[in-house]
Design a protein around this motif. Structure first.
Motif, short mmCIF file in Angstrom:
data_model
loop_
_atom_site.label_atom_id
_atom_site.label_comp_id
_atom_site.label_asym_id
_atom_site.label_seq_id
_atom_site.Cartn_x
_atom_site.Cartn_y
_atom_site.Cartn_z
N UNK A 1 0.87 -1.18 0.00
CA UNK A 1 0.00 0.00 0.00
C UNK A 1 0.91 1.24 0.00
N UNK A 2 1.21 1.72 -1.19
CA UNK A 2 2.20 2.79 -1.31
C UNK A 2 1.73 4.13 -0.75
N UNK A 3 0.42 4.35 -0.81
CA UNK A 3 -0.09 5.61 -0.25
C UNK A 3 0.10 5.61 1.27
N UNK A 4 -0.29 4.51 1.88
CA UNK A 4 -0.14 4.41 3.34
C UNK A 4 1.34 4.42 3.73
N UNK A 5 2.16 3.78 2.92
CA UNK A 5 3.60 3.75 3.21
C UNK A 5 4.17 5.17 3.24
N UNK A 6 3.79 5.94 2.23
CA UNK A 6 4.27 7.33 2.13
C UNK A 6 3.83 8.13 3.36
N UNK A 7 2.57 7.94 3.73
CA UNK A 7 2.05 8.67 4.90
C UNK A 7 2.87 8.35 6.15
N UNK B 1 3.87 -1.79 6.89
CA UNK B 1 3.17 -1.79 5.59
C UNK B 1 3.88 -2.78 4.65
N UNK B 2 5.20 -2.75 4.66
CA UNK B 2 5.94 -3.70 3.81
C UNK B 2 5.69 -5.13 4.29
N UNK B 3 5.72 -5.31 5.61
CA UNK B 3 5.52 -6.68 6.14
C UNK B 3 4.15 -7.22 5.79
N UNK C 1 5.67 1.76 11.79
CA UNK C 1 4.40 1.79 11.04
C UNK C 1 4.68 1.60 9.55
N UNK C 2 5.70 2.30 9.07
CA UNK C 2 6.08 2.17 7.65
C UNK C 2 6.58 0.75 7.37
#
Ligand code: PSV
Ligand code: MN
Length: 395
Positions: A319-325, A338-340, A334-335
């Motif tokens: 989820x790249x949007x959430x990752x960026x946030x 998202x990858x995990x 938290x970031x």
């Protein structure tokens, strides 16, 4: 998981090139354990590569190594390309072999002897000509050049020889062909290696021109090297040419990609998507470079293709949007989570569906084990000499 059509479409668009040399019997210096019915010449290697493509729908080309893949009928490159086409695959990257002749003992294009350098350059030019006949887009250069002892040769002289030789090879290529320059930390040379890391390859690319790009062989780094960082950097510089995928634990083990370090493969694909459009992996050359000593070769290739697709599918799901946030909020874990989350997703149903949609078996490994054609071909090879050219048993 909601609509995954875009993931399946991206997977269908990722061609993974197979290495001809991964289908023949090979070994280590301690011994070789021939697989009964393994391919014996380039035509049989093409047949086996085409089986992998028939089962996965993802490997439409096969890289060749010259002169290992010299057709038994002589330098009949057009026939080789024609046979590949008949088998439903294309000839991919042309790999010059500049490391096995005895006069390459002190190197090929960097050799102190001008006569040896001349021979090496002639081979590069020959490979550029072969690529024109086979319609190959890439000449993929890896050198074993280097020195074993301090003082053995002058480092900067060798660099100059390297540059001069590659320039001649580059000039001989078709106007739209690309030169891939592969690096390797060490081996067979142990003191200096003329193309030892991504920096030395990149500098050489800058000297050659826009159609020279760096090739990353995942097995060619020191332990714990962050390969995805190299990938991100080269992509950002517009100089990532492609990959030789394989896995390793100790050195250049050439094991099935994704078997030892699947998380790293996922992170590489994450960078390939990030550095592209955020939706698909960068359009570079995706190739396997593996050697199968104790395992079944065709099965190993099928599994490798599946492992690459698995890593890619998981990376697509980040989820790249959430990752960026999370990144901008300074939320370290938290970031990372998202990858995990993406990495821990079970993508097998998506992959099975993507295969069935193009008429391929949902489980290519199982299909291979039951494949009557493969069994028949193996049996045929055990009792017949290799055919000199096409007209085989079909894919
Ligand atoms: C060298 O270790 C390498 O990775 C190069 O790509 C060669 O062409 C290939 O393996 C086969 O020896
Ligand atoms: Mn390689």
């Amino acid at each position: 998981m909601s609509n995954t059509e875009w993931v399946r479409a991206a997977l269908r668009d990722l061609p993974i090139e197979l290495p001809s040399w991964g289908f023949g019997n090979a070994g280590t210096r301690f011994g070789a354990f021939p697989e009964p019915g393994a391919a014996r010449d380039i035509y049989e290697k093409i047949e086996d590569a085409s089986t992998v493509h028939r089962l996965t729908g993802a490997s439409p080309s096969v890289a060749v190594h010259i002169p290992w893949d010299l057709p038994p009928t002589g330098k009949n490159w057009a026939d080789m390309a024609h046979f590949a086409k008949e088998q439903g695959v294309a000839i991919g990257a042309i790999n010059p072999n500049l490391f096995q002749d005895h006069d390459y003992k002190l190197g090929s294009v960097c050799n102190p002897d001008p006569a040896v350098r001349k021979k090496a350059v002639a081979h590069l030019v020959e490979c550029a000509e072969i690529a024109k006949v086979t319609g190959s887009e890439f000449i993929s250069v890896w050198l074993a050049d280097g020195t074993n002892y301090p003082g053995q040769d002058d480092i900067r002289d060798r660099r100059k020889r390297l540059q001069d030789a590659l320039m001649e090879g580059y000039a001989a290529m078709a106007p739209d062909a690309k030169m891939l320059i592969e690096y390797k930390l060490f081996e067979p040379a142990f003191y200096t290696t003329d193309l030892s890391d991504w920096g030395t390859s990149l500098l050489m690319c800058h000297k050659l021109g826009d159609r020279a790009k760096v090739l990353v062989d995942t097995g060619h780094h020191g332990h714990y090297t962050n390969i995805e960082f190299i990938v991100a950097t080269l992509l950002d510089e517009g100089r990532l040419g492609g990959f030789h995928f394989n896995d390793r634990r100790y050195a250049d083990d050439d094991l099935i990609v994704g078997s030892a370090n699947p998380f790293q493969l996922f992170l590489i694909f994450h960078e390939l998507i990030n550095g592209n459009d955020g939706k698909t992996a960068a359009p570079v050359a995706y190739m396997l470079d593996q050697c199968h000593v104790i395992e079944s070769k065709i099965e190993a290739m099928v599994l490798s293709v599946l492992n690459v697709q698995t890593a890619y599918a998981k990376a697509l799901l980040v989820d790249r949007t959430a990752l960026r946030e999370r990144q901008l909020a300074g939320d370290v874990l938290g970031a990372h989570a998202i990858l995990r989350d993406a990495y821990e997703t079970d993508v097998r149903p998506i992959l099975a569906q993507a295969r069935e949609e193009i008429g391929r078996p949902a489980d290519p490994l199982q299909a291979l084990r039951e494949d009557a054609c493969v069994k028949e071909r193996r049996a045929w090879r055990l009792t017949n000499p290799p055919r000199a050219s096409g007209g085989g048993l079909g894919a």
